[in-house]
Scaffold this active site. Structure first.
Site, PDB file in Angstrom:
ATOM      1  N   SER A  22       0.803  -1.225   0.000  1.00  0.00           N
ATOM      2  CA  SER A  22       0.000   0.000   0.000  1.00  0.00           C
ATOM      3  C   SER A  22       0.841   1.283   0.000  1.00  0.00           C
ATOM      4  O   SER A  22       0.504   2.224  -0.730  1.00  0.00           O
ATOM      5  CB  SER A  22      -0.971  -0.008   1.184  1.00  0.00           C
ATOM      6  OG  SER A  22      -1.911  -1.036   0.995  1.00  0.00           O
ATOM      7  N   THR A  41      -5.825  -3.519   7.300  1.00  0.00           N
ATOM      8  CA  THR A  41      -5.757  -4.859   6.739  1.00  0.00           C
ATOM      9  C   THR A  41      -5.731  -5.897   7.853  1.00  0.00           C
ATOM     10  O   THR A  41      -5.946  -5.570   9.029  1.00  0.00           O
ATOM     11  CB  THR A  41      -4.551  -4.956   5.751  1.00  0.00           C
ATOM     12  OG1 THR A  41      -4.597  -6.218   5.106  1.00  0.00           O
ATOM     13  CG2 THR A  41      -3.209  -4.786   6.446  1.00  0.00           C
ATOM     14  N   LYS A  74      -9.757  -5.634  10.234  1.00  0.00           N
ATOM     15  CA  LYS A  74     -10.862  -5.057   9.457  1.00  0.00           C
ATOM     16  C   LYS A  74     -12.178  -5.001  10.246  1.00  0.00           C
ATOM     17  O   LYS A  74     -12.986  -4.103  10.038  1.00  0.00           O
ATOM     18  CB  LYS A  74     -11.058  -5.825   8.150  1.00  0.00           C
ATOM     19  CG  LYS A  74      -9.936  -5.560   7.142  1.00  0.00           C
ATOM     20  CD  LYS A  74     -10.224  -6.230   5.807  1.00  0.00           C
ATOM     21  CE  LYS A  74      -9.104  -5.938   4.821  1.00  0.00           C
ATOM     22  NZ  LYS A  74      -9.377  -6.491   3.484  1.00  0.00           N
ATOM     23  N   ASP A 116     -12.883  -3.153  -1.189  1.00  0.00           N
ATOM     24  CA  ASP A 116     -12.389  -4.412  -1.775  1.00  0.00           C
ATOM     25  C   ASP A 116     -13.271  -4.888  -2.931  1.00  0.00           C
ATOM     26  O   ASP A 116     -12.773  -5.309  -3.972  1.00  0.00           O
ATOM     27  CB  ASP A 116     -12.328  -5.519  -0.712  1.00  0.00           C
ATOM     28  CG  ASP A 116     -11.194  -5.289   0.269  1.00  0.00           C
ATOM     29  OD1 ASP A 116     -10.167  -4.710  -0.126  1.00  0.00           O
ATOM     30  OD2 ASP A 116     -11.343  -5.693   1.443  1.00  0.00           O
ATOM     31  N   GLY A 135     -15.442 -19.914  -1.108  1.00  0.00           N
ATOM     32  CA  GLY A 135     -15.095 -19.331   0.189  1.00  0.00           C
ATOM     33  C   GLY A 135     -16.239 -18.512   0.738  1.00  0.00           C
ATOM     34  O   GLY A 135     -17.087 -18.002  -0.025  1.00  0.00           O
ATOM     35  N   GLY A 181     -14.371 -13.531   5.571  1.00  0.00           N
ATOM     36  CA  GLY A 181     -14.459 -12.072   5.552  1.00  0.00           C
ATOM     37  C   GLY A 181     -14.181 -11.490   4.175  1.00  0.00           C
ATOM     38  O   GLY A 181     -14.828 -10.522   3.758  1.00  0.00           O
ATOM     39  N   ALA A 182     -13.228 -12.068   3.461  1.00  0.00           N
ATOM     40  CA  ALA A 182     -12.865 -11.526   2.147  1.00  0.00           C
ATOM     41  C   ALA A 182     -14.048 -11.621   1.187  1.00  0.00           C
ATOM     42  O   ALA A 182     -14.312 -10.691   0.416  1.00  0.00           O
ATOM     43  CB  ALA A 182     -11.664 -12.288   1.586  1.00  0.00           C
ATOM     44  N   SER A 237     -22.574 -24.261   6.304  1.00  0.00           N
ATOM     45  CA  SER A 237     -23.465 -23.343   7.020  1.00  0.00           C
ATOM     46  C   SER A 237     -23.032 -21.886   6.823  1.00  0.00           C
ATOM     47  O   SER A 237     -23.867 -20.981   6.754  1.00  0.00           O
ATOM     48  CB  SER A 237     -23.497 -23.684   8.514  1.00  0.00           C
ATOM     49  OG  SER A 237     -22.180 -23.655   9.024  1.00  0.00           O
TER      50      SER A 237
END
Ligand code: ATR
Length: 274
Positions: free
Chosen positions: A17, A61, A65, A102, A127, A130-131, A155
């Site tokens: 960054s 990051t 987050k 994001d 997936g 969180g992402a 779940s």
């Protein structure tokens, strides 16, 4: 005095960054200093308080987050729903506003840099952490015909799909229930980090499928190796997403959109020195 920005994380020494935002600042003639701050676990609030005494904006990051989400006073819609944020800005009234750039970064990389429309496409997302939560609202806003979220823990995929069901057609399932072919497959698992491939069936892709790994590295990720072995139309890694999410943060902070393409090319060259 230059305006102060920073990224906070743990670890932080490999963060790109500072390089990205310094390039944006130079390109747009903005007078700012952007640094990387290593924050001890449990210390996010203290460090953010201390930063915002003089600082204007933060990127946040792993693993902070969610802490950043808690820290904020006001939210964009996508940040509110994501439950996690990567961008904080101190407003003139002193309140801290949060955003999650994001998902926009991912969508812009796919649609603008790789000229691949998501509208009308059948999309598979691997997936449900969180992402993935961070990208679903901007992804669904592109109007795919359907988004299927597949995850090892079924779940979590089902719960995630339910949280976003009012924006578009979305469902959750396990990898063994992935059904039919998809036009766009996005790997949002952290499996690549350990060099592992999520157990996705070869039948999920066809020759026109675009495969996107949210991870990136020097060579091809294992997911993109798998995709190329099946001769899909394109494989993309997450470097463009990284630069585009930074570009969106920069534009939120400074009110000016930088040109991301030159920065993506520079970082790509530094990853693969010839
Ligand atoms: P992130 O912030 O990167 O999303 P996370 O919230 O811990 O991190 O989520 C990691 C995701 O990668 C989860 O979907 C996880 O699956 P589970 O929910 O079943 O844990 C997935 N994941 C991690 N390692 C994996 C592997 N080896 N195979 C398949 N999925 C994996």
């Amino acid at each position: 005095m230059s305006d102060l920005y920073a990224v906070m994380g743990n670890p932080i020494n490999h963060s790109k960054s500072p390089q990205i935002h310094s390039a944006f600042a130079e390109q747009t003639g903005q007078d700012l200093i952007y640094s990387a701050i290593l924050v001890p676990l449990e210390k996010f609030k203290d460090e953010a308080d201390s930063f915002f005494r003089n600082g204007r904006g933060l990127n946040v990051t792993v693993p902070f987050k969610e802490d950043a989400w808690q820290y904020a006073d006001t939210y964009s819609s996508r940040a509110l729903r994501a439950g996690a944020v990567n961008t904080l800005i101190k407003k003139e009234n002193g309140l801290i506003h949060a955003d999650n750039t994001d998902g926009v970064g991912l969508v812009r990389d796919i649609t603008r840099n790789h000229l691949c429309s998501i509208d009308g496409k059948r999309v598979l997302v691997l997936g449900a952490g969180g992402a993935v939560r961070g990208i679903l609202e901007p992804l669904l806003e592109e109007k795919p015909t359907e988004v299927v979220v597949a995850n090892r823990t079924v779940s979590k995929a089902e719960a995630l799909a339910q949280d976003f069901a009012n924006i578009g057609k979305i469902s959750g399932c396990g990898f063994d229930k992935i059904d039919g072919q998809f036009d766009l497959v996005i790997n949002g698992t952290s499996a690549s980090l350990g060099g592992e491939l999520p157990p996705i069936p070869d039948t999920a892709v066809h020759l026109e499928t675009v495969c996107y790994d949210m991870m990136y590295g020097a060579g091809l990720t294992v997911f993109n190796q798998w995709a190329q072995s099946l001769n899909v139309a394109a494989t993309i890694d997450g470097l463009g997403m990284l630069v585009e999410q930074a570009a969106e943060s920069f534009s939120i902070w400074r009110g000016i959109s930088p040109d991301s393409k030159a920065v993506i090319a520079n970082i790509r060259a530094s990853l693969n020195p010839s």
